[in-house]
Structure formats: C-alpha cells, structure tokens
Design a protein around this motif. Sequence first.
Motif, PDB file in Angstrom:
ATOM      1  N   THR A   1     -15.182   4.846  19.737  1.00 31.03           N
ATOM      2  CA  THR A   1     -13.816   4.738  19.225  1.00 31.03           C
ATOM      3  C   THR A   1     -13.796   3.792  18.034  1.00 31.03           C
ATOM      4  N   VAL A   2     -13.248   4.269  16.924  1.00 22.52           N
ATOM      5  CA  VAL A   2     -13.171   3.450  15.712  1.00 22.52           C
ATOM      6  C   VAL A   2     -11.725   3.413  15.229  1.00 22.52           C
ATOM      7  N   GLU A   3     -11.402   2.391  14.446  1.00 23.41           N
ATOM      8  CA  GLU A   3     -10.065   2.278  13.874  1.00 23.41           C
ATOM      9  C   GLU A   3     -10.037   2.901  12.485  1.00 23.41           C
ATOM     10  N   LYS A   4      -9.003   3.691  12.222  1.00 25.71           N
ATOM     11  CA  LYS A   4      -8.829   4.362  10.937  1.00 25.71           C
ATOM     12  C   LYS A   4      -7.487   3.960  10.331  1.00 25.71           C
ATOM     13  N   GLU A   5      -7.545   3.424   9.105  1.00 20.53           N
ATOM     14  CA  GLU A   5      -6.313   3.128   8.379  1.00 20.53           C
ATOM     15  C   GLU A   5      -5.789   4.454   7.806  1.00 20.53           C
ATOM     16  N   THR A   6      -4.662   4.921   8.320  1.00 17.28           N
ATOM     17  CA  THR A   6      -4.189   6.267   8.025  1.00 17.28           C
ATOM     18  C   THR A   6      -2.838   6.232   7.325  1.00 17.28           C
ATOM     19  N   LEU A   7      -2.746   6.960   6.224  1.00 20.38           N
ATOM     20  CA  LEU A   7      -1.475   7.137   5.525  1.00 20.38           C
ATOM     21  C   LEU A   7      -0.887   8.474   5.957  1.00 20.38           C
ATOM     22  N   TYR A   8       0.282   8.428   6.613  1.00 18.92           N
ATOM     23  CA  TYR A   8       0.977   9.634   7.035  1.00 18.92           C
ATOM     24  C   TYR A   8       2.021  10.001   5.979  1.00 18.92           C
ATOM     25  N   ILE A   9       1.957  11.245   5.510  1.00 19.72           N
ATOM     26  CA  ILE A   9       2.899  11.722   4.494  1.00 19.72           C
ATOM     27  C   ILE A   9       3.662  12.908   5.062  1.00 19.72           C
ATOM     28  N   GLU A  10       4.980  12.841   4.987  1.00 23.16           N
ATOM     29  CA  GLU A  10       5.804  13.960   5.427  1.00 23.16           C
ATOM     30  C   GLU A  10       6.004  14.914   4.265  1.00 23.16           C
ATOM     31  N   GLN A  11       5.513  16.118   4.410  1.00 28.90           N
ATOM     32  CA  GLN A  11       5.633  17.113   3.340  1.00 28.90           C
ATOM     33  C   GLN A  11       7.070  17.621   3.280  1.00 28.90           C
ATOM     34  N   SER A  12       7.727  17.376   2.165  1.00 29.41           N
ATOM     35  CA  SER A  12       9.119  17.796   2.022  1.00 29.41           C
ATOM     36  C   SER A  12       9.191  19.294   1.762  1.00 29.41           C
ATOM     37  N   PRO A  13      10.316  19.926   2.108  1.00 28.98           N
ATOM     38  CA  PRO A  13      10.464  21.373   1.873  1.00 28.98           C
ATOM     39  C   PRO A  13      10.247  21.752   0.415  1.00 28.98           C
TER      40      PRO A  13
ATOM     41  N   ASP B   1       6.380  14.563  -9.061  1.00 31.05           N
ATOM     42  CA  ASP B   1       7.815  14.395  -9.295  1.00 31.05           C
ATOM     43  C   ASP B   1       8.601  14.592  -8.001  1.00 31.05           C
ATOM     44  N   ALA B   2       8.119  13.963  -6.933  1.00 32.34           N
ATOM     45  CA  ALA B   2       8.790  14.078  -5.637  1.00 32.34           C
ATOM     46  C   ALA B   2       8.642  12.756  -4.896  1.00 32.34           C
ATOM     47  N   GLU B   3       9.742  12.299  -4.310  1.00 27.32           N
ATOM     48  CA  GLU B   3       9.707  11.066  -3.522  1.00 27.32           C
ATOM     49  C   GLU B   3       9.542  11.442  -2.056  1.00 27.32           C
ATOM     50  N   LEU B   4       8.401  11.091  -1.489  1.00 20.36           N
ATOM     51  CA  LEU B   4       8.051  11.535  -0.143  1.00 20.36           C
ATOM     52  C   LEU B   4       8.167  10.401   0.864  1.00 20.36           C
ATOM     53  N   ASP B   5       8.533  10.760   2.099  1.00 21.59           N
ATOM     54  CA  ASP B   5       8.539   9.792   3.197  1.00 21.59           C
ATOM     55  C   ASP B   5       7.107   9.611   3.685  1.00 21.59           C
ATOM     56  N   MET B   6       6.707   8.357   3.872  1.00 16.24           N
ATOM     57  CA  MET B   6       5.344   8.083   4.330  1.00 16.24           C
ATOM     58  C   MET B   6       5.284   6.728   5.003  1.00 16.24           C
ATOM     59  N   HIS B   7       4.259   6.554   5.800  1.00 23.61           N
ATOM     60  CA  HIS B   7       4.043   5.264   6.444  1.00 23.61           C
ATOM     61  C   HIS B   7       2.558   5.093   6.740  1.00 23.61           C
ATOM     62  N   LEU B   8       2.165   3.851   6.993  1.00 23.76           N
ATOM     63  CA  LEU B   8       0.759   3.511   7.228  1.00 23.76           C
ATOM     64  C   LEU B   8       0.574   3.093   8.674  1.00 23.76           C
ATOM     65  N   GLU B   9      -0.463   3.614   9.318  1.00 22.03           N
ATOM     66  CA  GLU B   9      -0.768   3.246  10.700  1.00 22.03           C
ATOM     67  C   GLU B   9      -2.264   3.017  10.860  1.00 22.03           C
TER      68      GLU B   9
ATOM     69  N   THR C   1       0.820  -1.217   0.000  1.00 23.04           N
ATOM     70  CA  THR C   1       0.000   0.000   0.000  1.00 23.04           C
ATOM     71  C   THR C   1       0.851   1.264   0.000  1.00 23.04           C
ATOM     72  N   VAL C   2       1.873   1.303   0.842  1.00 18.12           N
ATOM     73  CA  VAL C   2       2.723   2.491   0.918  1.00 18.12           C
ATOM     74  C   VAL C   2       3.462   2.707  -0.395  1.00 18.12           C
ATOM     75  N   GLU C   3       3.958   1.625  -1.002  1.00 17.28           N
ATOM     76  CA  GLU C   3       4.672   1.759  -2.272  1.00 17.28           C
ATOM     77  C   GLU C   3       3.733   2.213  -3.381  1.00 17.28           C
ATOM     78  N   LYS C   4       2.486   1.788  -3.328  1.00  3.94           N
ATOM     79  CA  LYS C   4       1.502   2.274  -4.306  1.00  3.94           C
ATOM     80  C   LYS C   4       1.339   3.788  -4.181  1.00  3.94           C
ATOM     81  N   ALA C   5       1.164   4.245  -2.940  1.00  8.37           N
ATOM     82  CA  ALA C   5       0.972   5.680  -2.705  1.00  8.37           C
ATOM     83  C   ALA C   5       2.216   6.461  -3.101  1.00  8.37           C
TER      84      ALA C   5
END
Length: 308
Positions: free
Chosen positions: A212-224, A181-189, A168-172
């Motif tokens: 309380t519910v569970e959420k599949e969340t993709l975290y993306i670090e916005q690069s400068p 045109d940017a390679e971003l750091d990201m992870h799934l939690e 999933t992360v590699e797809k995103a």
Amino acid sequence: MSDETEAETADESETEQGGLQEGDFVQLSYTAYTVDSGELVDTTDEEVAEEEGVDTDEQEFSPRTIVIGEGHIFEDVEDDLVGKDVGDTGEVVVEQAFGEYDDEEVRTVSANKIPEDERYPGAHVDIDGEHGHVEAVIGGRARVDFNHPLAGEDVEYEYEILDQVEDTVEKARGLLQMYFDAELDMHLETDEVEEEVTEETDDGETETTTETVEKETLYIEQSPQLQFNQQWMMGKDQILNQIIDMLDIDRVIVQEIIDGQPAGMPGMMGGMGGMGGGEGLGDVEEALEDADVDADEIVEELDVDEDA
C-alpha cells in the motif's frame, strides 16, 4: 578576494535572484496592441475587449495563470517578469511577434479549392492544411496570403502581476482554464493505493508482492461543456501529464458525473402513460375498455404469434 568583496558579491547574487523566477506560477493581467496600427491583439480585460468591439459572449476575459519559462506567453514578456514582484507593472515590445512577413507565402491557387461562399477578398480559408486569407479572386484563380495576419508586426504588452500562485489546486485550475477556457471543480487528496511490486529473491527468482502506497491525487470534475470539446478530448492526456510534472503530484483522476433522470421524464417514453413509469397498468386497461377492445383477445393473438 577579501572577505568584504566576497560579502558584496554574495549580496549582489542574492539581489539578482530576488523576485519571481522561472518555474513560478503567476496570475497576470495584460493587454497587447500592435505598435504601428494600435490593433488589439489580446487582453484579459473584458472592458477593453468591449471597447474594441470584441464579442465578450464568445469567450471569458479574466486574469491568466502562467508558469514563467513554459512558453505560456511570449518569451520577451517572460524575461521581463523575472525579478519582478507581485504588484509590479511593465511594458514590453515584442518585435515581429508572429514572425517575419514572407512574400513567398502569398500564392496563387485554383479557386476551386475555396468554397464558393468564401471566394471574396478578406475571407479566411483553409487550403491543403494551411490557413490564409484571400487577397483577390480573378477568374478561376485566387491570390491567397498564407502569412499570419500579424506577421511582421511588433506587439506591445502592458501587464500587471496580480499574484503569485502557491496553492496546488489553484495552480491546476489556472492552467486548465488557460488551456481549455473552462473553470473546473477540483480538489486534492492523498489516497492509499495498492500496487504490485516485483522483486528479485536471493536465489535469482522474482516474486510479486502487493504493498500500500500513498498517492497525491488531483480529482477533476469534467463539466458538461467539456464532454464534446474536441480540444479537451484530443489534448487532455498530454496536458494533464504536464500538470503532474509541474505540480509534482502522482496522478490525476477525471470524474464524469451523470445525473440520473427519474422515470417518466420526457424523452424516456414518459408521455406514454405506462411504458415509462406513468400511472400504471390500470390506465392501460381503462384505455382498452374505452376503445371497446377485449384485452383477453389481444393476449390470445400475441400467444398465437409467438407459437408461429
């Protein structure tokens, strides 16, 4: 229909459905040239780009991750990918890839609509929201071709299927690299999130509760590099919503990381010796002594100004 015929039909159906299908994520390398002139149209190969004189410092060249059937590449190429497997190669000619050439799209306009330094044959210009290239400038008039530069040209693609992307992360990551045109750091939690739920009671009233519910969340670090990227700022919401749908996740959180600077860094009055975390107030007093200035007199003057 006999049992034997039904079995053969089922086998044929399974064969037809084998290999890659619409909706699959694939990593693709390709190069495309115009059929008639052999002009490079697009490539993922840096060596090919360099050989063709393309400035490789301006953009990155690497295999692309696409989703078959989503229009990330020409439809004829997508159709050729269906049924293929990882490692397969192919060649596809896309007829008039950028549309037919329309003579009516070559128009005469006032030269005043073109900046002076762009009034020459071959210049690429934007006029009234349309992009074109100048064919000729005569007096106060200019002949501009608003057709796509490759309109009417057939384009041949040569491709290789490098991998089918399952993570999933590699797809995103692959999709965002294609769009921005940017390679971003990201992870799934998987996050636990509190949500308000409104329900109707037996007496027809409504009540709101929190669960309380569970959420599949993709975290993306916005690069400068993306902070001031206009395409990112204007299009990220739409594209991230598409990614949520494609990846079947619940949400995306874009994180902006700001690294704090220690006091006294240049640009923060650090060179002033005291007002930005310098050597302290003792240095100020020493400076006043060296300048033969009475610090008490300065304080008294400040008090007088405040009273005024």
